[in-house]
Design a protein around this motif. Structure first.
Motif, PDB file in Angstrom:
ATOM      1  N   VAL A 163       0.847  -1.198   0.000  1.00 30.73           N
ATOM      2  CA  VAL A 163       0.000   0.000   0.000  1.00 30.73           C
ATOM      3  C   VAL A 163       0.880   1.245   0.000  1.00 30.73           C
ATOM      4  CG1 VAL A 163      -1.703   1.334   1.313  1.00 30.73           C
ATOM      5  CG2 VAL A 163      -1.908  -1.147   1.188  1.00 30.73           C
ATOM      6  N   PHE A 164       0.503   2.225  -0.829  1.00 26.80           N
ATOM      7  CA  PHE A 164       1.189   3.513  -0.880  1.00 26.80           C
ATOM      8  C   PHE A 164       0.183   4.607  -0.516  1.00 26.80           C
ATOM      9  CE2 PHE A 164       3.561   0.689  -3.519  1.00 26.80           C
ATOM     10  CZ  PHE A 164       4.894   1.073  -3.401  1.00 26.80           C
ATOM     11  N   LEU A 165       0.526   5.382   0.504  1.00 28.63           N
ATOM     12  CA  LEU A 165      -0.277   6.545   0.894  1.00 28.63           C
ATOM     13  C   LEU A 165       0.571   7.778   0.582  1.00 28.63           C
ATOM     14  CD1 LEU A 165      -2.847   7.632   2.339  1.00 28.63           C
ATOM     15  CD2 LEU A 165      -1.554   7.549   4.470  1.00 28.63           C
ATOM     16  N   PRO A 166       0.392   8.366  -0.600  1.00 30.05           N
ATOM     17  CA  PRO A 166       1.349   9.394  -1.051  1.00 30.05           C
ATOM     18  C   PRO A 166       1.242  10.721  -0.305  1.00 30.05           C
ATOM     19  CG  PRO A 166      -0.430   9.134  -2.635  1.00 30.05           C
ATOM     20  CD  PRO A 166      -0.620   8.057  -1.617  1.00 30.05           C
ATOM     21  N   PHE A 167       0.077  11.046   0.240  1.00 26.67           N
ATOM     22  CA  PHE A 167      -0.104  12.374   0.838  1.00 26.67           C
ATOM     23  C   PHE A 167      -0.495  12.234   2.314  1.00 26.67           C
ATOM     24  CE2 PHE A 167      -1.574  12.440  -3.636  1.00 26.67           C
ATOM     25  CZ  PHE A 167      -0.486  13.108  -4.180  1.00 26.67           C
ATOM     26  N   GLY A 168       0.433  11.717   3.095  1.00 26.55           N
ATOM     27  CA  GLY A 168       0.124  11.420   4.492  1.00 26.55           C
ATOM     28  C   GLY A 168      -0.087  12.640   5.359  1.00 26.55           C
ATOM     29  N   THR A 169       0.414  13.813   4.932  1.00 31.48           N
ATOM     30  CA  THR A 169       0.260  15.026   5.753  1.00 31.48           C
ATOM     31  C   THR A 169      -0.732  16.014   5.156  1.00 31.48           C
ATOM     32  OG1 THR A 169       2.184  15.982   4.625  1.00 31.48           O
ATOM     33  CG2 THR A 169       2.582  14.843   6.728  1.00 31.48           C
ATOM     34  N   SER A 170      -1.472  15.592   4.150  1.00 29.66           N
ATOM     35  CA  SER A 170      -2.440  16.506   3.527  1.00 29.66           C
ATOM     36  C   SER A 170      -3.645  16.695   4.445  1.00 29.66           C
ATOM     37  CB  SER A 170      -2.901  15.964   2.177  1.00 29.66           C
ATOM     38  OG  SER A 170      -3.591  14.743   2.352  1.00 29.66           O
ATOM     39  N   LEU A 213      -8.126  11.298  11.559  1.00 27.12           N
ATOM     40  CA  LEU A 213      -7.449  10.245  12.328  1.00 27.12           C
ATOM     41  C   LEU A 213      -8.069   8.889  12.070  1.00 27.12           C
ATOM     42  CD1 LEU A 213      -6.885  12.105  15.721  1.00 27.12           C
ATOM     43  CD2 LEU A 213      -5.103  11.143  14.270  1.00 27.12           C
ATOM     44  N   ARG A 214      -9.402   8.842  11.972  1.00 33.63           N
ATOM     45  CA  ARG A 214     -10.060   7.560  11.667  1.00 33.63           C
ATOM     46  C   ARG A 214      -9.651   7.057  10.289  1.00 33.63           C
ATOM     47  NH1 ARG A 214     -14.258  10.027  14.843  1.00 33.63           N
ATOM     48  NH2 ARG A 214     -15.117  11.130  13.037  1.00 33.63           N
ATOM     49  N   LYS A 215      -9.577   7.953   9.312  1.00 36.69           N
ATOM     50  CA  LYS A 215      -9.184   7.546   7.960  1.00 36.69           C
ATOM     51  C   LYS A 215      -7.699   7.151   7.911  1.00 36.69           C
ATOM     52  CE  LYS A 215     -10.871  11.218   5.847  1.00 36.69           C
ATOM     53  NZ  LYS A 215     -11.317  12.126   4.762  1.00 36.69           N
ATOM     54  N   LEU A 216      -6.869   7.833   8.696  1.00 36.68           N
ATOM     55  CA  LEU A 216      -5.454   7.448   8.740  1.00 36.68           C
ATOM     56  C   LEU A 216      -5.300   6.034   9.295  1.00 36.68           C
ATOM     57  CD1 LEU A 216      -2.446   8.219   8.453  1.00 36.68           C
ATOM     58  CD2 LEU A 216      -2.553   9.095  10.800  1.00 36.68           C
ATOM     59  N   TRP A 228       4.056   2.251   2.407  1.00 35.70           N
ATOM     60  CA  TRP A 228       4.840   3.458   2.169  1.00 35.70           C
ATOM     61  C   TRP A 228       3.948   4.664   2.435  1.00 35.70           C
ATOM     62  CZ3 TRP A 228       5.832  -1.025  -0.148  1.00 35.70           C
ATOM     63  CH2 TRP A 228       7.177  -1.402  -0.361  1.00 35.70           C
ATOM     64  N   VAL A 229       4.445   5.610   3.230  1.00 36.33           N
ATOM     65  CA  VAL A 229       3.682   6.813   3.552  1.00 36.33           C
ATOM     66  C   VAL A 229       4.492   8.034   3.152  1.00 36.33           C
ATOM     67  CG1 VAL A 229       2.539   8.154   5.363  1.00 36.33           C
ATOM     68  CG2 VAL A 229       2.583   5.660   5.504  1.00 36.33           C
ATOM     69  N   GLY A 230       3.929   8.840   2.257  1.00 34.38           N
ATOM     70  CA  GLY A 230       4.564  10.105   1.906  1.00 34.38           C
ATOM     71  C   GLY A 230       4.302  11.123   3.003  1.00 34.38           C
ATOM     72  N   ALA A 231       5.382  11.734   3.541  1.00 30.49           N
ATOM     73  CA  ALA A 231       5.223  12.644   4.680  1.00 30.49           C
ATOM     74  C   ALA A 231       5.978  13.943   4.433  1.00 30.49           C
ATOM     75  CB  ALA A 231       5.708  11.973   5.965  1.00 30.49           C
ATOM     76  N   PRO A 232       5.557  14.732   3.461  1.00 27.01           N
ATOM     77  CA  PRO A 232       6.232  16.015   3.217  1.00 27.01           C
ATOM     78  C   PRO A 232       5.886  17.038   4.295  1.00 27.01           C
ATOM     79  CG  PRO A 232       4.326  15.799   1.790  1.00 27.01           C
ATOM     80  CD  PRO A 232       4.476  14.487   2.504  1.00 27.01           C
ATOM     81  N   ALA A 233       6.820  17.951   4.543  1.00 23.88           N
ATOM     82  CA  ALA A 233       6.574  19.001   5.547  1.00 23.88           C
ATOM     83  C   ALA A 233       5.802  20.135   4.883  1.00 23.88           C
ATOM     84  CB  ALA A 233       7.893  19.501   6.123  1.00 23.88           C
ATOM     85  N   THR A 234       4.526  19.891   4.624  1.00 20.72           N
ATOM     86  CA  THR A 234       3.673  20.918   4.040  1.00 20.72           C
ATOM     87  C   THR A 234       3.460  22.043   5.050  1.00 20.72           C
ATOM     88  OG1 THR A 234       1.747  19.655   4.745  1.00 20.72           O
ATOM     89  CG2 THR A 234       2.517  19.290   2.506  1.00 20.72           C
ATOM     90  N   LYS A 235       2.801  23.112   4.608  1.00 19.18           N
ATOM     91  CA  LYS A 235       2.697  24.317   5.426  1.00 19.18           C
ATOM     92  C   LYS A 235       2.061  24.048   6.787  1.00 19.18           C
ATOM     93  CE  LYS A 235       1.013  29.073   5.268  1.00 19.18           C
ATOM     94  NZ  LYS A 235       0.302  30.105   4.471  1.00 19.18           N
TER      95      LYS A 235
END
Length: 591
Positions: A163-170, A213-216, A228-235
């Protein structure tokens, strides 16, 4: 076009319409379930078993709507031990076919609106099975290497190798909303606000975070081998569900790496930097073989479950040679059967109506319909009531269901006055505020049912001997449906319908006889639990709630005794101390 395909259709129909007894009977009688004749007969003859099965299939319907068909199908198969039975019988192919069809239908459901639309399409698939045989025989493994793009919501109940979660911090912060926000208040009621204040935006954003949080959690638990979780430091990454889970603060907006590397100190978690962009094109490699999945070193025990009042069983007390409730039930049925010929000559009117769980449910459904339409409105439109009952009797296709008799019976039940626990009088048609089938759920923390029964005997003693409950612990959620809840003169009541047969005529339905049957069948414990549910509900809704002021009591309405003493009503008002002690007991507090 296998036998399993047609059995699956029967299961789907029962899931979609859990109040249709004919569909549930057909589903339970399918060969894959291999239920014994005794278990199938108990569904027809035992009201407790019927109630438990109806609740179970209502649960499947809710599970389908929330988690998808395939997750519901697996739950159903496990509940009835179908995989173990088929594998033990060497029918691995049959089990594979059922699961494969479930996968096909799960995929199809994403393009359709509702359960019935999926069932119609499945029926068409079966009709055209000859032309589609090649497609239906595809093995699940043929899709193993395909990339499937799905939303987190659609992935509920499913499992994927990788599983790939590309936008983990969106996230979509509600703090930026200027025109409108919506959220639940402390009373769990929706509030809508136009031109919201900062405080209202904060409340809406708090609810957004809870949903994220429930969806995460759903996203992080879909993978079988790797995630794999994408975790960019977005704003605003610190305000995301992942940021909250990492314990980040708003002032740490540029320091996500520190939190991730701390997380990576655990086994099997690794932080990988984003690769540099290049013009290199992807070139497929040969088939990769997945390694063995990780296995837990400890045995996980899930002592948490959802149960209803019907799960409670009682020790037999009437005959010395009866040692379980099912034996007692068979003895009662044998006694009724042996005297059936004599009874048929003596019975008349409502007492001649057939006995059993099915007829009782039939009457319950009519009374539920009357409440939803408004008891008084139904009485003001007798032709409408007559037509509704005729339609329901016609669907039964049996001479046992006489529409004229049942119409007269229902009119009597709605119009006959009865006495409440405080000695005042009312009738169903006089009720201005009434709710049919009010559902309740509340937590039971390691509840010892025998301790609960002991508490009832101590604080609400009966002059009659109550059958003792068998050993049982509830740890999870207790759920149920109250036949009727209503308000009268500022007090609130619960009422339970019973089609129980007490005797051949109206004189059999005395207060003494109704009390004896209530104690014998432990209807008392049932309505005491219902009173606790009402107590908790009113406590969360009425700002000035007081048990002594607002709780009127509980009633058992013996439908066949409408012309008997107190219109077939046995009433009681559980003591305040009992309800408060039960509230603490269910909460896991030592008494």
């Amino acid at each position: 076009n296998s036998a399993q395909a047609h059995e699956l259709l029967h299961w789907l129909r029962a899931f979609a319409e859990p109040r249709r007894l004919d569909l549930i009977r057909t589903a339970l009688a399918t060969p894959a379930l291999a239920l014994s004749h005794d278990r199938l007969e108990a569904f027809n003859a035992d009201e407790m078993v019927l109630g438990e099965i109806l609740e179970q299939f209502e649960g499947y319907q809710t599970h389908w709507q929330r988690n998808g068909l395939f997750a519901t199908l697996r739950l159903f198969l496990n509940d009835y031990a179908v995989p173990a039975r088929l594998l033990a019988a060497g029918d691995e192919r049959g089990l594979t076919d059922i699961l494969h069809l479930g996968e096909i239908l799960q995929a199809a459901s994403m393009q359709l609106d509702g359960e019935h639309a999926l069932i119609r399409q499945y029926e068409q698939m079966l009709l055209s099975a000859e032309e589609e045989q090649d497609h239906l025989n595809m093995r699940l493994e043929s899709d193993a290497n395909l990339v499937q793009v799905v939303t987190v919501h659609k992935s509920k109940g499913l499992e994927y190798p990788l599983v790939f979660l590309p936008f983990g911090t969106s996230l979509r912060s509600m703090m930026d909303e200027k025109d409108f926000v919506r959220y639940h208040n402390k009373m769990r009621v929706w509030e809508n606000h136009f031109n919201p204040t900062d405080e209202q935006r904060q409340a809406a954003d708090h609810e957004r975070l809870a949903e994220d949080l429930r969806k995460l959690y759903v996203a992080l638990t879909r993978a079988k081998y790797g995630m794999w979780v994408g975790a960019p430091a977005t704003k605003f990454w610190t305000q995301s569900a992942l940021g909250y889970a990492l314990g980040a603060k708003d002032q740490d907006s540029g320091e996500i790496s520190r939190y991730l590397h701390t997380l990576a100190e655990a086994d099997h978690i690794e932080v990988i930097s984003e690769p540099e962009a290049s013009d290199t094109s992807y070139t497929p490699v040969g088939q990769l073989e997945l390694g063995e999945p990780l296995r837990a070193n400890i045995e996980l025990q899930q002592n948490w479950w959802i149960a209803s009042y019907s799960r409670i069983q009682y020790e037999a007390k009437t005959l010395s040679d009866i040692d379980d409730a099912s034996t007692e039930k068979r003895v009662e049925e044998a006694d009724e059967e042996s005297s059936k010929a004599d009874v048929e000559v003596q019975l008349a009117g409502y007492h001649a109506f057939i006995k059993g769980a099915g007829p009782g449910d039939f009457l319950h459904n009519i009374l539920e319909w009357c409440c939803n339409q408004g008891f008084n409105e139904v009485m003001q439109q007798p032709q409408r009531l007559k037509e509704e009952i005729e339609k329901r009797c016609e669907a039964k296709n049996s001479a046992d269901y006489n529409p004229a008799l049942i119409t007269q019976w229902i009119e009597a039940l709605l119009s006959t006055p009865f006495q409440l626990p405080n000695k005042s009088q009312t009738s169903l048609m006089s009720l201005a505020k009434a709710k049919a089938e009010m559902e309740f759920w509340f937590e039971a923390k390691d509840l010892d049912v025998q301790r609960l029964d002991q508490l009832v005997n101590e604080l609400a003693p009966s002059r009659l001997a109550r059958p003792a409950v068998k050993e049982l612990h509830f740890n999870g959620m207790l759920k149920g449906f109250i036949d009727l809840s209503f308000e009268h003169e500022g007090r609130y009541y619960v009422l339970d319908y019973k089609s129980t047969f007490l005797g051949n005529d109206d004189s059999a339905y005395t207060l003494t006889a109704m009390e004896a049957k209530t104690v014998e069948k432990r209807y008392d414990l049932q309505y005491i639990i219902y009173t606790l549910a009402l107590h908790r509900y009113l406590g969360s809704r009425l700002p000035d709630y007081d048990y002594e002021v607002h709780i009127g009591g509980a009633m058992v309405m013996f439908l066949r005794g409408v012309n008997g003493e107190n219109a077939g009503i046995y009433c009681d008002r559980p003591p305040k101390k009992l309800i408060e002690q039960m509230d603490r007991l269910f909460s896991g507090v030592e008494l």
